[in-house]
Design a protein around this motif. Structure first.
Motif, PDB file in Angstrom:
ATOM      1  N   UNK A 116      44.531  36.601  34.424  1.00  0.00           N
ATOM      2  CA  UNK A 116      43.266  37.286  34.148  1.00  0.00           C
ATOM      3  C   UNK A 116      42.598  36.740  32.889  1.00  0.00           C
ATOM      4  N   UNK A 117      43.407  36.312  31.910  1.00  0.00           N
ATOM      5  CA  UNK A 117      42.810  35.669  30.746  1.00  0.00           C
ATOM      6  C   UNK A 117      42.193  34.323  31.119  1.00  0.00           C
ATOM      7  N   UNK A 118      42.833  33.624  32.058  1.00  0.00           N
ATOM      8  CA  UNK A 118      42.268  32.357  32.522  1.00  0.00           C
ATOM      9  C   UNK A 118      40.920  32.581  33.201  1.00  0.00           C
ATOM     10  N   UNK A 119      40.824  33.676  33.950  1.00  0.00           N
ATOM     11  CA  UNK A 119      39.555  34.000  34.596  1.00  0.00           C
ATOM     12  C   UNK A 119      38.491  34.338  33.555  1.00  0.00           C
ATOM     13  N   UNK A 120      38.904  35.023  32.491  1.00  0.00           N
ATOM     14  CA  UNK A 120      37.959  35.428  31.456  1.00  0.00           C
ATOM     15  C   UNK A 120      37.573  34.272  30.538  1.00  0.00           C
ATOM     16  N   UNK A 121      38.575  33.503  30.092  1.00  0.00           N
ATOM     17  CA  UNK A 121      38.327  32.463  29.096  1.00  0.00           C
ATOM     18  C   UNK A 121      38.022  31.099  29.708  1.00  0.00           C
ATOM     19  N   UNK A 122      38.631  30.805  30.859  1.00  0.00           N
ATOM     20  CA  UNK A 122      38.470  29.488  31.478  1.00  0.00           C
ATOM     21  C   UNK A 122      37.614  29.524  32.737  1.00  0.00           C
ATOM     22  N   UNK A 123      37.113  30.726  33.087  1.00  0.00           N
ATOM     23  CA  UNK A 123      36.242  30.902  34.253  1.00  0.00           C
ATOM     24  C   UNK A 123      36.911  30.462  35.551  1.00  0.00           C
ATOM     25  N   UNK A 124      38.224  30.707  35.655  1.00  0.00           N
ATOM     26  CA  UNK A 124      38.935  30.359  36.871  1.00  0.00           C
ATOM     27  C   UNK A 124      38.944  31.556  37.834  1.00  0.00           C
ATOM     28  N   UNK A 125      38.932  31.257  39.123  1.00  0.00           N
ATOM     29  CA  UNK A 125      38.872  32.293  40.151  1.00  0.00           C
ATOM     30  C   UNK A 125      40.272  32.799  40.485  1.00  0.00           C
ATOM     31  N   UNK A 126      40.414  34.115  40.592  1.00  0.00           N
ATOM     32  CA  UNK A 126      41.691  34.729  40.944  1.00  0.00           C
ATOM     33  C   UNK A 126      41.689  35.078  42.425  1.00  0.00           C
ATOM     34  N   UNK A 127      42.650  34.526  43.184  1.00  0.00           N
ATOM     35  CA  UNK A 127      42.723  34.780  44.613  1.00  0.00           C
ATOM     36  C   UNK A 127      43.511  36.034  44.934  1.00  0.00           C
ATOM     37  N   UNK A 128      43.491  36.435  46.217  1.00  0.00           N
ATOM     38  CA  UNK A 128      44.198  37.644  46.647  1.00  0.00           C
ATOM     39  C   UNK A 128      45.699  37.538  46.422  1.00  0.00           C
ATOM     40  N   UNK A 129      46.248  36.350  46.682  1.00  0.00           N
ATOM     41  CA  UNK A 129      47.685  36.172  46.524  1.00  0.00           C
ATOM     42  C   UNK A 129      48.092  36.366  45.068  1.00  0.00           C
ATOM     43  N   UNK A 130      47.277  35.865  44.147  1.00  0.00           N
ATOM     44  CA  UNK A 130      47.567  36.021  42.726  1.00  0.00           C
ATOM     45  C   UNK A 130      47.471  37.481  42.303  1.00  0.00           C
ATOM     46  N   UNK A 131      46.494  38.199  42.852  1.00  0.00           N
ATOM     47  CA  UNK A 131      46.348  39.628  42.538  1.00  0.00           C
ATOM     48  C   UNK A 131      47.564  40.401  43.054  1.00  0.00           C
ATOM     49  N   UNK A 132      48.004  40.081  44.279  1.00  0.00           N
ATOM     50  CA  UNK A 132      49.194  40.722  44.825  1.00  0.00           C
ATOM     51  C   UNK A 132      50.422  40.428  43.989  1.00  0.00           C
ATOM     52  N   UNK A 133      50.520  39.194  43.487  1.00  0.00           N
ATOM     53  CA  UNK A 133      51.649  38.817  42.646  1.00  0.00           C
ATOM     54  C   UNK A 133      51.653  39.615  41.349  1.00  0.00           C
TER      55      UNK A 133
END
Length: 307
Positions: A116-133
């Protein structure tokens, strides 16, 4: 290719072995810091370890003729050093109040927070599998914490668990910063500036509180030198290994810290390993490995952060 990264075609056996060594040394350092903190106090332990590590790093910087970083790299060193100073303070405060293996197990949530920090700071997209993990990892945290609330309830240990989780948030940010550092600085430079900035932070806090660090007893100096040497050596070893092998190969090695913590905690502090701790650690590790296996054209946030 970053200046400090070698081709992976040379094989991974040596980097893998060095990574195993680095994780083991960090685990022993955690135990040394727990004993030192219980003996002379947390802040004294942090201050003197940072001083010893800074002196060791200065000697190595001069001996190996390391370059002085430019302003941009220096800012990165400063930021990561401050983050690590508070992260270490929270973690070592926690392990004074709870078994070492439980603290290490809870800290494994950090790579999932890094998503989630990568999504916030690096603008990377979080997929469903990552959310489930990440949800699986949270279940693991709940299992471990629930084990602390059974039987004779210990509020102090529960506060320790909360401190570990706060430390894990900072450690996740530290992983993101480490991604940038690995591309710009040598392992010795990284380890030296991390200790130096931590020393500056602790000195500033001491000055603000008008507090003078107590001079350790003779026996405590041995632990201080041991903790500083282990911390510096493990930082260099891990930086060297991750610059020479793919993160997906080395990431599972990080979780061997739980085994070291369980063994050392039992031998040195008489800690008892509970099934809730083992089960919770397994769930957190499973979540991290699932997240790391997400297929993308670029490295996953966990892989990129550690590299």
């Amino acid at each position: 290719m970053p200046p400090f990264v070698l081709s992976s075609s040379r094989g991974i056996a040596i980097p893998f072995a060095i990574c195993c060594l680095g994780v083991a040394l960090f685990s022993v350092m955690d135990a040394a810091m727990k004993g030192l903190s219980l003996s002379i106090g947390l802040f004294n332990a942090l201050f003197w370890r940072a001083l010893a590590g800074s002196l060791l790093g200065l000697v190595l910087m001069i001996a190996t003729r390391q370059r002085w970083p430019n302003r941009a790299v220096l800012k990165l060193h400063l930021l990561r050093g401050v983050v690590v100073a508070f992260m270490a303070s929270l973690f070592f405060w926690a392990i004074m109040r709870m078994p070492l293996a439980q603290a290490i197990a809870l800290s494994f949530i950090a790579p999932l927070i890094a998503l989630y920090l990568a999504a916030l700071l690096l603008k990377e997209r979080i997929g469903r599998q990552a959310i489930g993990a990440s949800l699986l990892g949270l279940v693991g945290v709940a299992v471990i914490v629930s084990g602390r609330m059974r039987g004779d309830f210990d509020p102090d240990a529960l506060l320790g668990a909360g401190a570990v989780l706060l430390s894990a948030v900072l450690f996740a940010w530290n992983l993101i910063l480490q991604r940038q550092q690995a591309q710009l600085a040598s392992p010795i430079e990284v380890a030296f500036f991390q200790h130096l900035v931590m020393l500056a932070v602790f000195s500033g806090v001491a000055a603000a509180l008008q507090w003078t660090p107590a001079l350790p007893r003779q026996g405590a100096w041995l632990l201080i030198v041991l903790a500083a040497t282990l911390a510096f050596t493990s930082l260099v070893a891990l930086a060297w290994a991750y610059a020479r092998a793919e993160a997906q190969i080395l990431i599972p090695v990080e979780y061997s810290a739980f085994l070291w913590a369980a063994i050392i905690g039992w031998l040195v502090f008489g800690d008892r390993l509970t099934m809730t701790t083992v089960a919770g650690a397994a769930l957190i590790v499973a979540g991290c490995l699932i997240a790391a296996r997400v297929k993308r054209s670029d490295p996953t946030p966990i892989e990129a952060a550690i590299v």
